[in-house]
Write an enzyme that holds these catalytic residues in place. Structure first.
Site, PDB file in Angstrom:
ATOM      1  N   THR A  15       0.732  -1.195  -0.232  1.00  0.00           N
ATOM      2  CA  THR A  15       0.063  -0.105   0.005  1.00  0.00           C
ATOM      3  C   THR A  15       0.977   1.053  -0.080  1.00  0.00           C
ATOM      4  O   THR A  15       0.444   2.097  -0.555  1.00  0.00           O
ATOM      5  CB  THR A  15      -0.992  -0.028   1.178  1.00  0.00           C
ATOM      6  OG1 THR A  15      -1.855  -1.160   1.203  1.00  0.00           O
ATOM      7  CG2 THR A  15      -1.750   1.047   1.470  1.00  0.00           C
ATOM      8  N   THR A  95       1.632  -4.116   4.285  1.00  0.00           N
ATOM      9  CA  THR A  95       1.426  -4.623   5.694  1.00  0.00           C
ATOM     10  C   THR A  95       0.810  -5.836   6.017  1.00  0.00           C
ATOM     11  O   THR A  95       1.143  -6.400   7.148  1.00  0.00           O
ATOM     12  CB  THR A  95       0.630  -3.414   6.194  1.00  0.00           C
ATOM     13  OG1 THR A  95      -0.684  -3.638   5.759  1.00  0.00           O
ATOM     14  CG2 THR A  95       1.260  -2.311   6.365  1.00  0.00           C
TER      15      THR A  95
END
Ligand code: DGL
Length: 330
Positions: A15, A95
């Site tokens: 991301t 993540t």
């Protein structure tokens, strides 16, 4: 004036390298599209913290990371750290599995130089994105002498976590990372502040070196629930060398699954009794007679990291007692 640290920033996707159509796309966006140079371009003030060199190693979501990716990242970071003109490394990472890569590096890198794995929950294009501040903080942590010799770190949301402890505990919030015993410290305005240090062995004190690791053995995780059938366990057992059993509560095993897990041991598969709760201890010979069944117990590690630990342990030994000490040492 003291010289600035030389920090290499490695891009792998996620991301933090993502892009949405509009600022309100905080969850719907395309991951792994921005080059690491472009992400660094959003934080020009980071050059006051360190001399930066960027490298794009991978460009993919961390949910895709296999054991081969872990080896590739580890060997690449290790090569960088071996250079006299590199003082530390930052790895920009998705993540989703950041805790696994970070723990793998924590256990296999042979260096005291700081290594910080960083991601973000919102892409740089989103309103209230945490990408810029997390990367800035990660560089600040990697560049600071107080970060030396304490293993691999994960930085997010102004917190510094030990790779051993941290886990992603939320799917969309910026406050997504937690360590059961708390973070090691905070980062504020480009300054790390530590309040405690890891007590378990890491980096130089482990028996694994990324330089000598090649093929990694297969270890799988089975997530327990009451309706789980023995056939599902046996299907995994048939193709693996180690099985992390993410049991309910304190590593409980349903009565109808005990035989399947005992049969696994009979087939030479190492069974680790763990917990799906996300924290806490699985007590050896507590809920189950582990000694009698030849099962291992995880101590306090979550299943995804227990997989990393058993994978590494199986590169060196098959001995049950030695394997058990690994869970108590790291
Ligand atoms: N594709 C996911 C990953 O790379 C995005 C999650 C994130 O980076 O926050 O892990």
């Amino acid at each position: 004036m003291t010289e600035k640290a030389n920090i290499v920033v490695i891009g792998t996707g996620g991301t933090i390298a993502g892009q949405g159509k509009a600022a309100n796309n905080t969850s719907a966006y395309v991951c792994s599209v921005l080059h690491i140079d472009d992400i660094l371009g959003t934080i020009p003030h980071a050059s006051a913290l360190a001399s930066l060199r960027a490298q794009q190693l991978l460009q993919t979501g961390s949910e895709n990371f296999s054991n081969e990716h872990l080896l590739e990242i580890g060997k690449s970071v290790s090569r960088m750290l071996a250079r006299d003109d590199v003082d530390g490394a930052v790895i920009a990472h998705g993540t989703d599995t950041i805790e696994e890569t970070a723990y793998f590096l924590h256990l296999t890198l042979k260096s005291t130089k700081p290594v910080v794995v960083v991601g973000s929950m919102r892409p740089p294009s989103a309103m209230s994105s945490d990408a810029a501040v997390n990367l800035y903080d990660a560089i600040a942590v990697a560049a600071h002498p107080s970060s030396r010799g304490i293993g691999t770190l994960v930085v997010a949301n102004n917190e510094i976590h030990s790779a051993r402890d941290v886990m992603k505990g939320n799917s969309f919030k910026i406050e997504a990372f937690r360590s059961p015993y708390g973070p090691l410290g905070y980062v504020i305005e480009g300054q790390p502040r530590y309040y405690r240090h890891p007590s378990r062995a890491h980096t130089l004190a482990t028996s694994w070196s990324i330089e000598t690791l090649a093929l990694l053995p297969r270890v799988d995780i089975v997530y327990a629930y009451g309706a789980l059938e023995p056939e599902a366990v046996s299907a995994v057992v048939a193709r693996t060398q180690g099985l992390i059993y993410a049991g309910t509560g304190n590593g409980n095993v349903a009565a109808h699954l005990i035989q399947a897990l005992r049969d696994a041991v009979g087939r030479g598969v190492h069974v680790v009794r763990a917990s799906r709760t996300g924290s806490g201890i699985v007590l050896r010979n507590g809920a189950q007679p582990d000694d009698a069944y030849g099962w291992l117990t995880v101590e306090d590690q979550i299943p995804s990291k227990a997989r990393i630990l058993l994978t590494l342990a199986l590169t060196q030994t098959d001995d049950l007692q030695t394997l058990q000490t690994v869970f108590e040492r790291y």
